[in-house]
Design an enzyme around this catalytic site. Structure first.
Site, PDB file in Angstrom:
ATOM      1  N   ASP A 103       6.759  32.425  61.147  1.00 49.96           N
ATOM      2  CA  ASP A 103       6.196  31.442  60.217  1.00 49.96           C
ATOM      3  C   ASP A 103       7.229  30.876  59.247  1.00 49.96           C
ATOM      4  O   ASP A 103       8.259  31.500  58.970  1.00 49.96           O
ATOM      5  CB  ASP A 103       5.077  32.088  59.380  1.00 49.96           C
ATOM      6  CG  ASP A 103       3.801  32.280  60.159  1.00 49.96           C
ATOM      7  OD1 ASP A 103       3.859  32.257  61.406  1.00 49.96           O
ATOM      8  OD2 ASP A 103       2.743  32.479  59.527  1.00 49.96           O
ATOM      9  N   HIS A 251       8.625  36.178  60.079  1.00 49.70           N
ATOM     10  CA  HIS A 251       9.021  34.945  59.392  1.00 49.70           C
ATOM     11  C   HIS A 251      10.468  34.586  59.709  1.00 49.70           C
ATOM     12  O   HIS A 251      11.345  35.454  59.709  1.00 49.70           O
ATOM     13  CB  HIS A 251       8.844  35.098  57.878  1.00 49.70           C
ATOM     14  CG  HIS A 251       7.413  35.252  57.462  1.00 49.70           C
ATOM     15  ND1 HIS A 251       6.735  36.449  57.559  1.00 49.70           N
ATOM     16  CD2 HIS A 251       6.536  34.352  56.953  1.00 49.70           C
ATOM     17  CE1 HIS A 251       5.497  36.278  57.129  1.00 49.70           C
ATOM     18  NE2 HIS A 251       5.350  35.020  56.764  1.00 49.70           N
TER      19      HIS A 251
END
Length: 282
Positions: A103, A251
């Site tokens: 992400d 992430h």
């Protein structure tokens, strides 16, 4: 004669006074036939009133209700018919394999290095990209697609409260992000949407669906986004929580992702050995 007449008049007056007092003091209806207040039922857990109880099931006025076993008659909290339906958000792959998602990118430092790790391991992942980051680094989005990874709309600027805004505003945000992705990669497939922070709402899910995107969540969060989280902690948390079909949240943007990158070196191989890493299917 006068005394009898006076006595008779007194008796009549007394009788009238007593009769009037009785009429004024008598009840207007018999207690046995007194109208009971209408039953309203017990509110359901979602606040919707339940169907009113029938008169035959209500005990007579003044009569205590019989004690019932909780097991025999479930209360409102045990009723499944009034529970809200779960939001249609995908939290597993639907298969035995595990999926990796990254992400908050693309990031000019961390995304290329994550892509290098994935290419070396011959593994595909899903990248949940932020529109404003796509605008800054379109070439990285092109590389993500070129190397066979899947794209996911992660809003324009990682708006945590987007789902609570009006549907028109949600739509404008997601469409703007999709347009930016397709500026970098014309005709790019964007099959998924992920709400920042996992703060799902029916409005956000509905708008995404109207735009042709399924909503994906996760079931493994090693909290690699926390400051001072070590690579060993990320690896340990993923391996401890992962199950067949898990979607792992990681992430490649939003901050310093050195620990995530370091964790990927050993984590990918261990997940491959245990479950196999697969791409998310629509």
């Amino acid at each position: 004669m006068k005394q009898r007449a006076a006595l008779g008049s007194g008796v009549v007056v007394l009788a009238l006074l007593l009769g009037a007092g009785w009429i004024a003091s008598r009840p207007t209806s018999h207690p046995t036939f007194r109208t009971a207040p209408p039953a309203t039922g017990i509110p359901a857990p979602d606040g919707t009133p339940s169907r009113p109880a029938t008169p035959s099931s209500a005990p007579p006025t003044g009569t205590p209700a019989p004690t019932r076993s909780a097991a025999a008659t479930p209360g409102p909290t045990a009723t499944t018919s009034t529970a809200p339906a779960p939001l249609p958000v995908r939290r597993t792959t639907g298969r035995k394999g595990v999926a990796l998602t990254f992400d908050d990118g693309p990031h000019p430092v961390w995304t290329p290095k994550v892509l290098d790790r994935l290419r070396a391991a011959r593994v595909k992942a899903t990248f949940c990209v932020v529109g404003s980051q796509v605008h800054r680094h379109p070439a990285l989005v092109a590389r993500i697609v070129r190397e066979g990874h899947t794209l996911c709309n992660h809003t324009w600027h990682h708006e945590l409260d987007l789902g609570n805004r009006p549907p028109a505003e949600i739509r404008a945000n997601l469409e703007r992000t999709n347009r930016e992705i397709r500026r970098a990669v014309p005709d790019a497939r964007i099959p998924f949407f992920r709400h920042p922070g996992g703060r799902w709402t029916e409005a956000a899910i509905s708008v995404a669906e109207e735009l042709g995107m399924a909503s994906i969540d996760w079931d493994v969060d090693p909290r690699d986004w926390e400051k001072k989280t070590r690579a060993s902690e990320i690896t340990e948390r993923v391996l401890k929580k992962a199950r067949p079909g898990s979607i792992v949240l990681l992430h490649d943007g939003g901050g310093d992702r050195a620990a995530t990158l370091d964790a990927c070196a050993g984590l990918i191989g261990k997940l491959q050995d245990r479950y196999e890493i697969i791409s998310l299917d629509t």
